[in-house]
Motif scaffolding. Structure first.
Motif, PDB file in Angstrom:
ATOM      1  N   GLU A 186       0.914 -82.598 114.849  1.00  0.00           N
ATOM      2  CA  GLU A 186      -0.145 -83.162 114.017  1.00  0.00           C
ATOM      3  C   GLU A 186       0.227 -83.137 112.545  1.00  0.00           C
ATOM      4  O   GLU A 186       1.126 -82.391 112.125  1.00  0.00           O
ATOM      5  CB  GLU A 186      -1.468 -82.438 114.239  1.00  0.00           C
ATOM      6  CG  GLU A 186      -1.490 -80.997 113.808  1.00  0.00           C
ATOM      7  CD  GLU A 186      -2.819 -80.310 114.158  1.00  0.00           C
ATOM      8  OE1 GLU A 186      -3.631 -80.880 114.897  1.00  0.00           O
ATOM      9  OE2 GLU A 186      -3.020 -79.182 113.672  1.00  0.00           O
ATOM     10  N   TYR A 187      -0.478 -83.979 111.800  1.00  0.00           N
ATOM     11  CA  TYR A 187      -0.344 -84.032 110.347  1.00  0.00           C
ATOM     12  C   TYR A 187      -1.710 -83.758 109.735  1.00  0.00           C
ATOM     13  O   TYR A 187      -2.730 -84.309 110.181  1.00  0.00           O
ATOM     14  CB  TYR A 187       0.143 -85.411 109.892  1.00  0.00           C
ATOM     15  CG  TYR A 187      -0.029 -85.623 108.399  1.00  0.00           C
ATOM     16  CD1 TYR A 187       0.906 -85.113 107.494  1.00  0.00           C
ATOM     17  CD2 TYR A 187      -1.139 -86.308 107.893  1.00  0.00           C
ATOM     18  CE1 TYR A 187       0.736 -85.290 106.131  1.00  0.00           C
ATOM     19  CE2 TYR A 187      -1.304 -86.492 106.528  1.00  0.00           C
ATOM     20  CZ  TYR A 187      -0.374 -85.974 105.655  1.00  0.00           C
ATOM     21  OH  TYR A 187      -0.546 -86.137 104.306  1.00  0.00           O
ATOM     22  N   LEU A 188      -1.740 -82.908 108.698  1.00  0.00           N
ATOM     23  CA  LEU A 188      -2.969 -82.602 107.981  1.00  0.00           C
ATOM     24  C   LEU A 188      -2.749 -82.759 106.490  1.00  0.00           C
ATOM     25  O   LEU A 188      -1.721 -82.310 105.959  1.00  0.00           O
ATOM     26  CB  LEU A 188      -3.436 -81.169 108.274  1.00  0.00           C
ATOM     27  CG  LEU A 188      -3.852 -80.827 109.705  1.00  0.00           C
ATOM     28  CD1 LEU A 188      -4.097 -79.327 109.824  1.00  0.00           C
ATOM     29  CD2 LEU A 188      -5.092 -81.610 110.103  1.00  0.00           C
ATOM     30  N   TYR A 189      -3.709 -83.386 105.830  1.00  0.00           N
ATOM     31  CA  TYR A 189      -3.731 -83.387 104.373  1.00  0.00           C
ATOM     32  C   TYR A 189      -4.873 -82.466 103.941  1.00  0.00           C
ATOM     33  O   TYR A 189      -6.022 -82.632 104.390  1.00  0.00           O
ATOM     34  CB  TYR A 189      -3.962 -84.782 103.799  1.00  0.00           C
ATOM     35  CG  TYR A 189      -4.091 -84.755 102.289  1.00  0.00           C
ATOM     36  CD1 TYR A 189      -2.954 -84.692 101.496  1.00  0.00           C
ATOM     37  CD2 TYR A 189      -5.347 -84.735 101.682  1.00  0.00           C
ATOM     38  CE1 TYR A 189      -3.064 -84.626 100.114  1.00  0.00           C
ATOM     39  CE2 TYR A 189      -5.462 -84.671 100.300  1.00  0.00           C
ATOM     40  CZ  TYR A 189      -4.320 -84.616  99.517  1.00  0.00           C
ATOM     41  OH  TYR A 189      -4.428 -84.539  98.162  1.00  0.00           O
ATOM     42  N   SER A 190      -4.567 -81.519 103.058  1.00  0.00           N
ATOM     43  CA  SER A 190      -5.557 -80.521 102.650  1.00  0.00           C
ATOM     44  C   SER A 190      -5.679 -80.464 101.142  1.00  0.00           C
ATOM     45  O   SER A 190      -4.677 -80.396 100.421  1.00  0.00           O
ATOM     46  CB  SER A 190      -5.161 -79.126 103.169  1.00  0.00           C
ATOM     47  OG  SER A 190      -5.015 -79.125 104.573  1.00  0.00           O
ATOM     48  N   ASP A 191      -6.911 -80.504 100.670  1.00  0.00           N
ATOM     49  CA  ASP A 191      -7.231 -80.262  99.268  1.00  0.00           C
ATOM     50  C   ASP A 191      -7.995 -78.946  99.233  1.00  0.00           C
ATOM     51  O   ASP A 191      -9.133 -78.863  99.685  1.00  0.00           O
ATOM     52  CB  ASP A 191      -8.079 -81.394  98.697  1.00  0.00           C
ATOM     53  CG  ASP A 191      -8.321 -81.236  97.201  1.00  0.00           C
ATOM     54  OD1 ASP A 191      -8.396 -80.085  96.725  1.00  0.00           O
ATOM     55  OD2 ASP A 191      -8.435 -82.258  96.510  1.00  0.00           O
ATOM     56  N   TYR A 192      -7.346 -77.914  98.693  1.00  0.00           N
ATOM     57  CA  TYR A 192      -7.910 -76.569  98.762  1.00  0.00           C
ATOM     58  C   TYR A 192      -8.859 -76.248  97.615  1.00  0.00           C
ATOM     59  O   TYR A 192      -9.303 -75.109  97.480  1.00  0.00           O
ATOM     60  CB  TYR A 192      -6.782 -75.539  98.786  1.00  0.00           C
ATOM     61  CG  TYR A 192      -5.961 -75.557 100.051  1.00  0.00           C
ATOM     62  CD1 TYR A 192      -6.361 -74.841 101.173  1.00  0.00           C
ATOM     63  CD2 TYR A 192      -4.798 -76.308 100.131  1.00  0.00           C
ATOM     64  CE1 TYR A 192      -5.613 -74.854 102.337  1.00  0.00           C
ATOM     65  CE2 TYR A 192      -4.042 -76.332 101.292  1.00  0.00           C
ATOM     66  CZ  TYR A 192      -4.455 -75.610 102.383  1.00  0.00           C
ATOM     67  OH  TYR A 192      -3.707 -75.636 103.545  1.00  0.00           O
TER      68      TYR A 192
END
Length: 222
Positions: A186-192
């Motif tokens: 899987e691929y995840l884009y995260s803005d923390y």
């Protein structure tokens, strides 16, 4: 006619003997049908990931870009109706995604994400043993920052951690090797989001973080 009747009688008399020589009748073997595969149920697993991205806001000049690896565990639950699958998944991972920089002369700083986790929903479409899905939800990370400032008087040596809260979205594919074991990518884009570091010093910053994560894992389904 007499001879014909005698022949019929003799043939009839021989039937019991012939029947006795035949093998006993046995019904055909019964084979239990294979259970129908379903994604419904709870599961746990392990995963490894590579993350890359950038520190944002005030973190950019101090920490620059970020990359590194994480290893973690996963738990979740799926419900399947027809080919549609919905579920919830949580994970926590440890490792090091870090970056370092020198914002100006005499200052050396480093930022390191040593733990992160998420709680997400998943929606997918199943092609029998293959599940294609999108996912999104909450994510958080522990960011540890350090700074050495020889330009300050007195010099500053600081190590501090802040917890970041944000969101994540992505997608992936999962394939069931057996009824109990599956593998996924899987691929995840995260803005923390952002936090605060080095408060009370001239190096006080408000760093943020955004990451792209490539993750592979294996799950055990109950």
């Amino acid at each position: 006619m007499k001879r014909l009747l005698l022949a019929i009688a003799a043939t009839a008399a021989s039937f019991p003997a012939l029947a006795a020589d035949l093998p006993p009748y046995s019904p055909p073997p019964y084979y239990q049908p294979a259970p129908i595969f379903t994604w419904t149920g709870a599961y746990v697993g392990a995963n490894a990931a590579f993350g890359f991205g950038n520190f944002t806001n005030g973190g950019s000049p101090y920490f620059g870009s970020a990359d590194g690896g994480l290893f973690g565990i996963t738990a979740g639950y799926n419900y399947q109706s027809g080919p549609l699958v919905a579920g919830v998944e949580g994970d926590i991972a440890f490792g090091g995604i870090s970056g370092s920089n020198s914002p100006y002369g005499g200052v050396y700083s480093n930022g390191n994400v040593n733990a992160e986790g998420s709680l997400r929903v998943r929606f997918g479409y199943a092609f029998n043993h293959t599940l294609v899905y999108i996912t999104g939800g909450y994510t958080g990370a522990n960011l540890k920052g350090s700074v050495t400032d020889y330009a300050a008087s007195p010099n500053i040596y600081a190590n501090e951690s802040t917890f970041l809260n944000g969101w994540t979205i992505g997608g992936g594919i999962e394939f069931a090797l057996t009824h109990n074991v599956s593998v996924k990518a899987e691929y995840l884009y995260s803005d923390y989001g952002s936090g605060n570091l080095f408060n009370g010093t001239i190096d006080s910053i408000h760093p943020g973080l955004s990451l792209s994560t490539l993750r592979a894992g294996v799950n055990y389904h109950f």
